[in-house]
Write a protein that holds these residues in place. Structure first.
Motif, PDB file in Angstrom:
ATOM      1  N   ASP A 179      -2.943  11.356   6.743  1.00  0.00           N
ATOM      2  CA  ASP A 179      -2.671  11.040   5.337  1.00  0.00           C
ATOM      3  C   ASP A 179      -3.987  10.684   4.639  1.00  0.00           C
ATOM      4  OD1 ASP A 179      -1.758  10.171   2.903  1.00  0.00           O
ATOM      5  OD2 ASP A 179      -0.423   8.616   3.690  1.00  0.00           O
ATOM      6  N   VAL A 206       1.319   4.192  -2.992  1.00  0.00           N
ATOM      7  CA  VAL A 206       1.082   5.618  -2.761  1.00  0.00           C
ATOM      8  C   VAL A 206       2.323   6.435  -3.121  1.00  0.00           C
ATOM      9  CG1 VAL A 206       0.593   7.354  -1.001  1.00  0.00           C
ATOM     10  CG2 VAL A 206      -0.661   5.193  -0.990  1.00  0.00           C
ATOM     11  N   ARG A 207       3.496   5.964  -2.680  1.00  0.00           N
ATOM     12  CA  ARG A 207       4.728   6.699  -3.003  1.00  0.00           C
ATOM     13  C   ARG A 207       4.974   6.743  -4.508  1.00  0.00           C
ATOM     14  NH1 ARG A 207       6.747   4.063   1.821  1.00  0.00           N
ATOM     15  NH2 ARG A 207       7.533   2.341   0.542  1.00  0.00           N
ATOM     16  N   SER A 249      -4.236  10.657  -6.466  1.00  0.00           N
ATOM     17  CA  SER A 249      -5.454  10.023  -5.951  1.00  0.00           C
ATOM     18  C   SER A 249      -6.275   9.411  -7.075  1.00  0.00           C
ATOM     19  CB  SER A 249      -6.287  11.042  -5.179  1.00  0.00           C
ATOM     20  OG  SER A 249      -7.491  10.466  -4.723  1.00  0.00           O
ATOM     21  N   THR A 273      -3.722   8.206   1.386  1.00  0.00           N
ATOM     22  CA  THR A 273      -3.693   6.766   1.667  1.00  0.00           C
ATOM     23  C   THR A 273      -5.031   6.296   2.210  1.00  0.00           C
ATOM     24  OG1 THR A 273      -1.319   6.854   2.119  1.00  0.00           O
ATOM     25  CG2 THR A 273      -2.520   4.966   2.980  1.00  0.00           C
ATOM     26  N   ALA A 312      -2.734   5.816   8.389  1.00  0.00           N
ATOM     27  CA  ALA A 312      -3.068   7.007   7.602  1.00  0.00           C
ATOM     28  C   ALA A 312      -3.834   8.023   8.446  1.00  0.00           C
ATOM     29  CB  ALA A 312      -3.883   6.597   6.379  1.00  0.00           C
ATOM     30  N   ALA A 318      -3.150  -0.157   7.676  1.00  0.00           N
ATOM     31  CA  ALA A 318      -2.835   0.967   6.778  1.00  0.00           C
ATOM     32  C   ALA A 318      -3.802   2.125   7.005  1.00  0.00           C
ATOM     33  CB  ALA A 318      -2.891   0.501   5.329  1.00  0.00           C
ATOM     34  N   TYR A 366      -7.424   5.805  -0.607  1.00  0.00           N
ATOM     35  CA  TYR A 366      -6.962   4.667  -1.409  1.00  0.00           C
ATOM     36  C   TYR A 366      -7.334   3.347  -0.737  1.00  0.00           C
ATOM     37  CZ  TYR A 366      -3.561   1.489  -3.589  1.00  0.00           C
ATOM     38  OH  TYR A 366      -2.942   0.436  -4.231  1.00  0.00           O
ATOM     39  N   VAL A 367      -7.106   3.239   0.565  1.00  0.00           N
ATOM     40  CA  VAL A 367      -7.451   2.015   1.300  1.00  0.00           C
ATOM     41  C   VAL A 367      -8.959   1.783   1.258  1.00  0.00           C
ATOM     42  CG1 VAL A 367      -7.511   0.959   3.585  1.00  0.00           C
ATOM     43  CG2 VAL A 367      -5.432   2.080   2.788  1.00  0.00           C
ATOM     44  N   ILE A 413       0.833  -1.203   0.000  1.00  0.00           N
ATOM     45  CA  ILE A 413       0.000   0.000   0.000  1.00  0.00           C
ATOM     46  C   ILE A 413       0.864   1.248   0.000  1.00  0.00           C
ATOM     47  CG2 ILE A 413      -1.743   1.276   1.287  1.00  0.00           C
ATOM     48  CD1 ILE A 413      -2.778  -1.434   2.315  1.00  0.00           C
ATOM     49  N   GLN A 414       1.864   1.282   0.884  1.00  0.00           N
ATOM     50  CA  GLN A 414       2.734   2.455   0.952  1.00  0.00           C
ATOM     51  C   GLN A 414       3.545   2.627  -0.329  1.00  0.00           C
ATOM     52  OE1 GLN A 414       2.617   4.733   3.266  1.00  0.00           O
ATOM     53  NE2 GLN A 414       0.999   3.576   4.300  1.00  0.00           N
TER      54      GLN A 414
END
Length: 516
Positions: free
Chosen positions: A410, A207-208, A222, A413, A405, A401, A416-417, A203-204
């Protein structure tokens, strides 16, 4: 493109399908090549669960089939060549004269040894003659260049019967390959695919990567992440299923009741979605709080899911070790004035197909603890052996996650999750966006579990002395009273937060109208 060009393209696409070996051979080739499912799946552009299906009985089609056949054919050829080479080496005796000549040629300048044939080893390997570590390889064999170094120590050389010095010096030995650096089973350096350290890292990393791709533009990142939410959720599922006891069967047989009669139609499963408003309030005006249930679908991933193909049965008994869908006659509900019906608002009486969570709620409410209704009548079922923890690691990875976040503010994230687990659930059925996992039974069960969770919170509020005003969908519960005595406040999945507040009722008579 002309009509004839289009026809030619169609004709080119029609032809014999690429031949595939039997399923057990496919898996054997991959394992002999020491390739993981994740590695092969990435190369083919599919998920590991899809690859598992190809190794268990299903066949790919179209371009995916051609790619898979090409890979298997290449693995088969490479492994066959490697086997032949090893057999040839095993058949060639390490003659004393040849070994001695190799050492002599490597150490003697008169021999005219080409420097390119001497390979310096980053990790010492056992000498082909004495077995002690050597730092050079000559003509494919690890050897000492200096003959004075080529001698075994008393510890390394086992005791043997006396023999002629020449025979002892040139006796062939079996050479064990060196262990990988870092201990037993450690990956070789320069490995093409490095596995991530944990599911949460996926997940991280996503996002990065999205932020880097869009030069830090959060809005663009996003949008990109939301588009990839489904395949990334499937990748996370595969990562969390590594070493699991049960394989996820992607496309098992399903009964007709779970099939849509038309593309825009619905199957026969009733999910018990609540859409209830209290018919009357106590006299007076009341402050109503609309509570938002956090991560409703995320929490619902913990539910009893059938592991394999659904099997038909008849009768009134319920086996708690199995899960699926059931044709029941629901009990009469006599508490609609204060609590919603556990099966939702249904206009037609008679039997209906419900999911496992709905059936279990009804059985629980009919038990000695609550006695709110009679037990439902079970007529027939489609079930399989089940577990409540099939998606537990997947759920925990998403929950962790999400918590991280929220703690770090955040929002990128977090969104996104949320997209990952909500779209994961919604695309398990007949969806063009997720063809890797086709389990409409799971989709109905998870959604029904979310509805059941909301209903149980309504019951908890009622038992805690609150007046339940409304229950909607999966995450909306309206109550009158000091709700903080009953529910913890916050953004965790075990907490609730305030969505809205309003005034309802009249000064003289009961009502349900809202006054802002």
């Amino acid at each position: 493109m002309s009509d004839f060009d289009a026809i030619d393209s169609l004709l080119d696409a029609v032809g014999p399908q690429a031949q595939l070996p039997p399923c057990q051979v496919r898996r054997e080739l991959r394992e002999r090549a020491r390739l993981s499912k994740a590695q092969v799946a990435r190369a083919l552009g599919v998920s590991p669960s899809t690859l598992s299906g190809w190794e268990s009985g299903r066949d790919p089609a179209g371009e995916a089939r051609a790619k898979y056949a090409y890979l298997l054919d290449g693995l088969n050829a490479k492994l066959a060549t490697d086997t032949e080479n090893r057999a040839e080496l095993a058949e060639q005796p390490m003659a004393s004269d040849a070994a001695a000549a190799a050492v002599t040629s490597a150490s003697s300048p008169e021999a005219g040894q080409d420097e390119d044939e001497v390979e310096l080893l980053a990790v010492p390997e056992p000498c082909v003659l004495c077995g002690r570590p050597a730092e050079q390889r000559v003509a494919g064999f690890a050897q000492h260049l200096d003959p004075s170094d080529c001698q075994a120590t008393p510890v390394e050389t086992p005791k043997r019967e006396p023999a002629a010095p020449s025979a002892q010096a040139h006796e062939p030995r079996r050479v064990r390959p060196p262990r990988p650096v870092g201990g037993k089973g450690a990956p070789l350096r320069g490995r093409a695919f490095q596995e991530p350290s944990g599911p949460g890292d996926l997940i991280q990393e996503a996002v990065r990567a999205a932020l880097a791709e869009h030069q830090g533009d959060v809005e663009a990142a996003s949008a990109a992440l939301l588009k990839r939410a489904i395949p990334e959720a499937m990748r996370l599922l595969d990562e969390t299923r590594k070493g699991a006891r049960y394989d996820v069967i992607a496309h098992p047989w399903i009964p007709d009741i779970l099939k849509k009669p038309t593309s825009k139609g619905a199957d026969q499963i009733w999910e018990a979605r609540p859409k209830w408003t209290r018919p009357g309030l106590p006299p007076g005006k009341h402050d109503v709080t609309a509570l938002d249930i956090n991560g409703a679908y995320l929490s619902a991933l913990k539910t009893h899911l059938p592991l394999g193909q659904l099997e038909h049965s008849t009768g009134f008994a319920h086996d708690r070790r199995r899960a699926g869908v059931h044709l029941i006659t629901p009990p009469v509900w006599e508490h609609d004035a204060v609590l919603p019906n556990p099966i939702g608002q249904r206009d037609e009486p008679g039997p209906l197909w419900v999911t496992e969570p709905t059936l279990r709620v009804l059985l629980r409410l009919s038990g000695p603890k609550h006695r709110l209704c009679e037990p439902p009548e079970i007529h027939e079922s489609y079930t399989s052996g089940a577990t409540e923890n099939l998606l537990e690691k997947f759920r925990i990875a998403l929950k962790d996650a999400r918590d991280t976040a929220i703690a770090g503010g955040d929002e990128l994230t977090l969104e996104y999750v949320k997209a990952m687990y909500s779209k994961f659930v919604s695309t398990m059925g007949e969806s063009n966006y997720n063809r890797e996992l086709y389990r409409p039974d799971w989709m109905h069960i998870i959604r029904s579990q979310a509805f059941a969770n909301l209903w149980m919170k309504a019951l908890k509020a009622h038992d805690g002395g609150l007046t339940v005003v409304r229950a909607m969908g999966t995450d909306e519960l309206h109550v009158i009273g000091d709700w903080r005595r009953v529910f913890p406040e916050g953004r965790s999945v075990t907490e609730v937060k305030v969505k809205d507040t309003y005034t309802a009722g009249t000064g003289t008579e009961a009502g349900t109208g809202q006054e802002q």
